[in-house]
Design a protein around this motif. Sequence first.
Motif, short mmCIF file in Angstrom:
data_model
loop_
_atom_site.label_atom_id
_atom_site.label_comp_id
_atom_site.label_asym_id
_atom_site.label_seq_id
_atom_site.Cartn_x
_atom_site.Cartn_y
_atom_site.Cartn_z
N ARG A 1 0.28 0.70 -27.26
CA ARG A 1 -0.65 -0.18 -26.56
C ARG A 1 0.05 -1.06 -25.53
NH1 ARG A 1 -5.39 -0.69 -29.06
NH2 ARG A 1 -6.00 -1.20 -26.92
N GLY A 2 1.36 -0.99 -25.46
CA GLY A 2 2.13 -1.79 -24.53
C GLY A 2 3.56 -1.89 -24.99
N ILE A 3 4.22 -2.99 -24.65
CA ILE A 3 5.63 -3.11 -24.97
C ILE A 3 6.00 -4.57 -25.21
CG2 ILE A 3 6.41 -3.33 -22.56
CD1 ILE A 3 8.76 -1.39 -23.39
N TYR A 4 6.89 -4.79 -26.17
CA TYR A 4 7.45 -6.12 -26.43
C TYR A 4 8.57 -6.36 -25.41
CZ TYR A 4 5.09 -5.98 -30.98
OH TYR A 4 4.16 -5.91 -31.98
N LEU A 5 8.51 -7.48 -24.72
CA LEU A 5 9.49 -7.78 -23.67
C LEU A 5 10.80 -8.33 -24.23
CD1 LEU A 5 7.12 -9.45 -21.06
CD2 LEU A 5 8.10 -7.15 -20.97
N GLN A 6 10.83 -8.67 -25.49
CA GLN A 6 12.06 -9.16 -26.12
C GLN A 6 12.58 -10.40 -25.39
OE1 GLN A 6 13.09 -7.38 -28.81
NE2 GLN A 6 14.66 -8.87 -29.33
N ALA B 1 11.59 -8.41 -16.96
CA ALA B 1 11.10 -7.04 -17.10
C ALA B 1 9.58 -6.95 -17.00
CB ALA B 1 11.56 -6.45 -18.43
N ARG B 2 8.89 -8.09 -17.10
CA ARG B 2 7.43 -8.06 -17.17
C ARG B 2 6.78 -7.36 -15.96
NH1 ARG B 2 3.95 -11.31 -20.09
NH2 ARG B 2 5.52 -12.95 -20.35
N PRO B 3 7.08 -7.77 -14.71
CA PRO B 3 6.40 -7.11 -13.60
C PRO B 3 6.73 -5.63 -13.47
CG PRO B 3 8.15 -8.57 -12.80
CD PRO B 3 7.98 -8.85 -14.25
N ILE B 4 7.91 -5.24 -13.92
CA ILE B 4 8.29 -3.82 -13.88
C ILE B 4 7.43 -3.03 -14.84
CG2 ILE B 4 10.18 -2.20 -14.27
CD1 ILE B 4 12.09 -4.61 -13.66
N PHE B 5 7.38 -3.47 -16.09
CA PHE B 5 6.62 -2.74 -17.11
C PHE B 5 5.12 -2.80 -16.84
CE2 PHE B 5 10.25 -3.53 -20.40
CZ PHE B 5 11.01 -2.56 -19.77
N GLU B 6 4.64 -3.91 -16.32
CA GLU B 6 3.21 -4.00 -16.01
C GLU B 6 2.83 -2.98 -14.94
OE1 GLU B 6 2.52 -8.10 -15.08
OE2 GLU B 6 2.11 -8.63 -17.18
N ALA B 7 3.71 -2.77 -13.98
CA ALA B 7 3.44 -1.76 -12.94
C ALA B 7 3.42 -0.36 -13.55
CB ALA B 7 4.49 -1.85 -11.85
N TRP B 8 4.36 -0.07 -14.45
CA TRP B 8 4.38 1.25 -15.08
C TRP B 8 3.17 1.47 -15.97
CZ3 TRP B 8 10.17 1.34 -17.10
CH2 TRP B 8 11.04 1.28 -16.00
N LEU B 9 2.69 0.40 -16.61
CA LEU B 9 1.56 0.51 -17.53
C LEU B 9 0.22 0.67 -16.81
CD1 LEU B 9 2.53 -2.18 -20.20
CD2 LEU B 9 2.30 0.28 -20.62
N LYS B 10 0.13 0.18 -15.58
CA LYS B 10 -1.16 0.16 -14.89
C LYS B 10 -1.82 1.54 -14.87
CE LYS B 10 -4.25 -2.12 -12.47
NZ LYS B 10 -5.04 -3.21 -13.09
N ALA C 1 -2.75 1.99 -23.02
CA ALA C 1 -1.50 1.24 -22.92
C ALA C 1 -1.65 0.18 -21.85
CB ALA C 1 -0.35 2.19 -22.59
N THR C 2 -1.79 -1.07 -22.25
CA THR C 2 -2.16 -2.13 -21.31
C THR C 2 -1.30 -3.38 -21.41
OG1 THR C 2 -3.75 -3.11 -22.87
CG2 THR C 2 -4.58 -1.39 -21.39
N GLY D 1 16.97 -3.75 -24.68
CA GLY D 1 16.40 -2.89 -25.71
C GLY D 1 14.99 -3.32 -26.01
N PHE D 2 14.07 -2.35 -26.12
CA PHE D 2 12.65 -2.66 -26.25
C PHE D 2 11.99 -1.77 -27.31
CE2 PHE D 2 14.02 -3.30 -21.87
CZ PHE D 2 13.69 -4.64 -21.67
N GLN D 3 11.01 -2.34 -27.99
CA GLN D 3 10.16 -1.61 -28.93
C GLN D 3 8.74 -1.63 -28.38
OE1 GLN D 3 10.18 0.16 -31.86
NE2 GLN D 3 7.94 0.14 -31.94
N PHE D 4 8.05 -0.50 -28.47
CA PHE D 4 6.67 -0.42 -28.01
C PHE D 4 5.73 -1.12 -28.98
CE2 PHE D 4 8.56 3.32 -25.90
CZ PHE D 4 8.21 3.04 -24.59
N ILE D 5 4.64 -1.68 -28.44
CA ILE D 5 3.54 -2.18 -29.26
C ILE D 5 2.72 -0.96 -29.68
CG2 ILE D 5 1.47 -3.61 -29.31
CD1 ILE D 5 2.67 -5.15 -26.90
N GLN D 6 2.50 -0.80 -30.97
CA GLN D 6 1.74 0.35 -31.48
C GLN D 6 0.54 -0.12 -32.29
OE1 GLN D 6 5.97 2.22 -32.61
NE2 GLN D 6 4.26 3.37 -33.46
#
Length: 519
Positions: free
Chosen positions: A407-412, A417-426, A433-434, A456-461
């Motif tokens: 459903r997304g990702i923990y930014l740790q 990293a937030r704007p990068i991952f938000e762009a990939w998730l869009k 995955a939002t 290092g990152f873990q996905f939100i599941q």
Amino acid sequence: MKLRAFFVFLFVWLLAAASAPAQEKVDLGAISRIKAEAFENSKVMDHLFYLTDVHAPRISNSPGYRAGAEWTIGRLKEYGLENIHKETVAYGRGWSYQRFSAHLIEPQYAPLIGFPLAWTPGTNGPVAGEPVIAVLRSDADLEKFKGKLKGKIVLTDTPRQIPLPLQPDARRYSDIDLAQLFAAPEPGARQDRRPPTPDSPFVTREEQAAFRRRLTDFARNEGLLVTITGGLAGNNGTVFATSGGSREVKDSLPPPGIVLVPEHYNRLYRLVEKKIPVKLELEVQARIDESSLDCFNIVADLTGAGKKDEVVILGGHFDTWHGATGATDNSSGVSVAMEAARILKTLKLPLSRTVRLAFWAGEEAGFIGSRAYVKEHFADRATMAVKPEHAKLAAYFNYDNGGGKIRGIYLQNNDMARPIFEAWLKPLNDIGATATTIRNTSGTDHLSFDEVGLPGFQFIQDPLAYVTRTLHSNMDVYDAIPPGDLMQSAAVMAVFAYHAANRDEMIPRKPLPKKQPPR
């Protein structure tokens, strides 16, 4: 005047545009192809079948672990991955079991559901006897029962009240749940010490571990025949349990230990408490192997073309507990990472950086495999002396919170990293995955990377029934995972791997943490 005002406006606009961060590049064509391959030609459930129904359980340094590793290596070779190898990890005793049976003979016959506890020996054939109650939770209890339990089958827990299940076991994150995850946690001090409870008078892990060693020595020296527990939690035929002994050779072995589902354990306890004659028949065949104290991680590469010495790692732990086949913990993670690599290889998508798969030994014993890998290749957290490869890791992405869709990702706590991952998730919003959250999830191998300053990152599941039904239980099986969830997860992981491998710059890093000397 109007012309001058126009040029002033134009200058300000150009200055703002120049100072604004560049928009993150997203390859929509590649994402479309990844989705199509993940959903139309998926192999992820085939991976899961072999890793659960065929090659499980996989306690580290066991025959099951080694057999599962050979199958995995063979499959990765079929997919055309390179540099496939094992990296040795110091671990400890191997343990496996070949047979378990438990029967209530009197006052009426009933089969009993359970399994042996890891690192406890077998019974040397069937044993029979009348159980006794001896709750052993403190040094006072050990003193109380000294000299009274030789040759006895011992019930070591009090009965646990089984809650009426008024809510469904499984759930998915709602929009409200994800919004709450998005919000940063309230500032406040972390409380490291837990208050004592009736079940545990010890307030630190060190105290609990020390008592457990004393309990093991007591049970061995007193000659207990078998110990039986009712598990830490569970209902409706589910029991949660892991080990009853130690993988460390320096620690003595306890007597045979088994766990029964709470409903069956509670019945035995009530019968004995009411002084009804009870007879049990039990058998455990278990193998404790001290011939080699090493295990291994599994590593394989999709070699990059331009910056192949820089690496993006996809991973999860390969070891499982033995009460079931480890589907949600963590054959799902291995299956998803394998599928993500298959997708990238099948589509022949260009990769600048190398995409590496890494499957860890000994996560269930405290991140042993991932910490050994990080120490060998990147940095020692005790000294924070970094190695050359430390600068070459673009990111590590981990999958180990059950079998639910991403459903997304923990930014740790990595705001950069937030704007990068938000762009990939869009472009992945339409498959669920939002979310990004500054929060961290604990208990997974991404922590081994984060604790030496690596991204290092873990996905939100989606939680599904991970905590309520499958985690470390006898219900952690293939059928607990919806196929569509693993297909979606593999697509998301492949998208993240592809973009991390081809991004102009690596993922931004937090400052190096302080030294973390062992306690």
